[in-house]
Each structure stands twice: as structure tokens, then as C-alpha cells.
Design a protein around this motif. Structure first.
Motif, short mmCIF file in Angstrom:
data_model
loop_
_atom_site.label_atom_id
_atom_site.label_comp_id
_atom_site.label_asym_id
_atom_site.label_seq_id
_atom_site.Cartn_x
_atom_site.Cartn_y
_atom_site.Cartn_z
N LYS A 150 0.96 -1.36 0.14
CA LYS A 150 -0.35 -0.21 -0.75
C LYS A 150 1.21 1.09 0.23
O LYS A 150 0.53 2.00 1.00
N THR A 151 1.23 1.15 -1.15
CA THR A 151 2.97 2.91 -0.50
C THR A 151 2.11 3.59 -2.12
O THR A 151 3.20 4.56 -2.70
N ARG A 164 6.83 9.93 1.19
CA ARG A 164 6.31 9.98 3.28
C ARG A 164 5.14 9.88 3.51
O ARG A 164 4.24 9.23 2.24
N GLU A 165 5.15 9.69 4.26
CA GLU A 165 3.91 9.36 4.95
C GLU A 165 2.46 9.83 3.76
O GLU A 165 1.17 9.82 3.93
N ASP A 166 1.83 11.11 3.39
CA ASP A 166 1.65 11.53 2.28
C ASP A 166 2.37 12.64 1.65
O ASP A 166 3.57 12.94 2.18
N ILE A 172 9.25 10.08 7.30
CA ILE A 172 9.56 9.67 5.77
C ILE A 172 9.07 8.55 5.26
O ILE A 172 8.73 8.06 7.33
N LEU A 173 8.46 8.32 4.99
CA LEU A 173 7.91 6.61 4.65
C LEU A 173 8.87 5.58 4.41
O LEU A 173 9.27 5.50 2.74
N ILE A 178 12.06 2.33 0.42
CA ILE A 178 12.82 0.89 0.10
C ILE A 178 13.03 0.57 -1.19
O ILE A 178 13.32 -0.15 -2.00
N GLU A 179 11.84 0.93 -1.23
CA GLU A 179 10.41 0.16 -2.62
C GLU A 179 11.21 0.69 -4.25
O GLU A 179 11.12 0.65 -4.82
#
Length: 300
Positions: A150-151, A164-166, A172-173, A178-179
């Protein structure tokens, strides 16, 4: 064109300028890539395996740029609070990741084909259908990973893999970062680096063969392999150029993964370089067609 996703400072002016530049240059790249493709089909060159494989990577660039333009226009023109926005934005991100992976496979295909044919004197034409199916299947699997985690979503002003979260958050997300590297930049840089080494090795081997033959027979003024090198050089140069155009985006992502504010200059540079993929692909195919046409006329 996924580079503009680092515009997390929510500066509407900068984001709009960057995205507008990406859209315009991508549109030019599509036109430059479409023209030699039409010429190729008009001259029925697609019946030849080498031309067909070269067209695959150009087609990949055309589709990527078209998807990138749509992924840009959608967040700019649709209300983010509409129910269908998230689903469509996720699909746009999926499409970009899928087409990038597919393009890598096609670029590698043309390099491997030319290397085997020129150095080992073998053809891999019979593997064409299986390779296409394999490339599509693997690309679908790769592009599906961010769906499971769900990224996919609004990354800055862009629909892609969120870092980022949004879109405007400073948080940072990690999964998204990583993906971005594991599914996009790491395989991209690795594949193109290997392709570039194969291309350089192939040209070097062919030149050494020419040198050896001329040394053996000093009366040889122009060896047939020299003509072959001239014809394939534009095609094998593409992975090197593609690699150089991918590096600014990689640098931008590395910088964007830090707590620092995004660099507008890096974003501009990376978006412009990414938008030139199709331009370079179309230009190399055009040069190849021109060289081949000139060679055919010279023989008449």
C-alpha cells in the motif's frame, strides 16, 4: 518522470513549473520516438528481427512517457478528495513502475541479441515470443509489490511510490523509499551497467577482429565488420545514454530520502533527464535507420 514526487515542500509554483517542464519535454520525446517508428513500419523494416527488438525499447519509452504525462495531469486536475482519486492514483503509479521494468527488459534484449549475434554468430530470434511473455510477467510481479504494501499514492504532486506519509508530510515512509530503490533504481542501474559493459565489450571485440584481419592482410582497406560496427553503434550506445539519464533521478532520490528539504534544482534536472528517455531512444533508432539506408544505397 516519477522524479517530481520529491516535491514535498508543497511549493505550488515550483511543483507546477517542474511538472510542466516534464510534460512538455515528454511530449517532444514521444513525437521524436514515434516518427522513426512510423518510418520503420512504412519501410517494412519491422520484419527484420534487429529492427523489431530496437522498436520494443522505443515503444517502452513512448508508453512510459504517455503514462507519466497522465500521472502528472491527473493530480493537477482532479480533486484529491474525490472517492476514485486514490484508486486511479495507485493505478498510475503501478503503470509507471510496470512500464519502466518492461523497458529495462527490452533494452537488455537488444544488447544481448547484438552481442550474441556479433560475437558468437548465433541468433536468439526463436526466443522472442517467450522473452516478451517473460518480461511482461516479471514486470507485473515487480509492479504489484507496492500494491501489497500500500505504498502507491500521491508522492508530492505525483502519483507513484510514496516516500512520505502523504504528499506534503515531512515524515519519511521507509517502505516506500526501500521500494523506490529496490524495484526501480537498483535494477535499473544494475541492468543498464551490465548492458553498457556488454556493448563496450562487443564493439571492442569487433574492432580487435578488424585489426587482426587487416594485420594479416595489409591489402584490406575496408573490412565488412567496420560497416557492421557503424550500423550497430547507435543501438548499443542507447543503454549507456539511458544509464546517464537515470543517474540524476537516482541522486535526487538519495537526497530526498534524507531529512533535508527537497532540492528544486535536483528535481528539475532529474525530471528533464527522465523526460528525454524517449527522445534519445527515437534519435538512436533514427540514426540506425539512416545509416542502414545509406549503406544499402552505397551498395547499388
Amino acid at each position: 518522470m516519477a522524479e517530481a514526487a520529491n516535491a514535498t515542500n508543497c511549493s505550488d509554483g515550483d511543483a507546477t513549473d517542474i511538472l510542466a517542464a516534464g510534460i512538455v519535454i515528454s511530449g517532444v520525446s514521444v513525437a521524436v520516438a514515434v516518427i522513426p517508428s512510423i518510418v520503420m513500419f512504412y519501410l517494412k523494416l519491422h520484419r527484420l528481427f534487429t529492427y523489431r527488438v530496437a522498436f520494443y525499447q522505443v515503444l517502452g519509452a513512448i508508453l512510459y512517457h504517455c503514462a507519466g504525462i497522465l500521472a502528472t495531469l491527473f493530480p493537477l486536475t482532479i480533486d484529491h478528495f474525490q472517492k476514485h482519486f486514490v484508486s486511479v492514483c495507485q493505478f498510475a503509479g503501478f503503470t509507471l513502475t510496470f512500464l519502466f521494468s518492461l523497458k529495462l527488459f527490452f533494452v537488455s534484449f537488444i544488447v544481448v541479441h547484438l552481442f550474441i549475434f556479433a560475437v558468437i554468430y548465433r541468433s536468439i530470434k526463436r526466443f522472442e515470443p517467450a522473452y516478451i511473455v517473460f518480461s511482461v510477467a516479471v514486470s507485473l510481479v515487480i509492479a504489484s509489490v507496492p500494491f501489497m504494501t500500500k505504498t502507491y499514492g500521491l508522492a508530492g504532486p505525483w502519483c507513484w511510490i510514496k516516500n512520505r506519509e502523504d504528499g506534503c508530510s515531512s515524515q519519511i515512509l521507509l517502505d516506500g523509499i526501500i521500494e523506490q530503490f529496490a524495484l526501480y533504481y537498483a535494477p535499473g542501474l544494475a541492468c543498464l551497467a551490465i548492458d553498457s559493459v556488454l556493448a563496450a565489450a562487443m564493439v571492442t571485440i569487433l574492432y580487435l577482429r578488424v585489426h587482426r584481419e587487416k594485420k594479416r592482410d595489409p591489402t584490406i582497406k575496408w573490412h565488412p565488420l567496420e560497416e557492421a560496427i557503424k550500423q550497430i553503434l547507435p543501438l548499443v550506445a542507447y543503454p549507456v545514454l539511458f544509464l546517464l539519464l537515470l543517474l540524476p533521478g537516482f541522486v535526487n532520490r538519495v537526497y530526498g530520502a534524507t531529512p533535508n528539504q527537497p532540492s528544486v534544482g535536483l528535481m528539475y534536472f532529474s525530471v528533464v533527464c527522465t523526460a528525454l528517455w524517449g527522445f534519445v531512444g527515437g534519435a538512436t533508432l533514427s540514426v540506425h535507420i539512416l545509416i542502414m539506408s545509406y549503406s544499402q544505397r552505397a551498395k547499388l
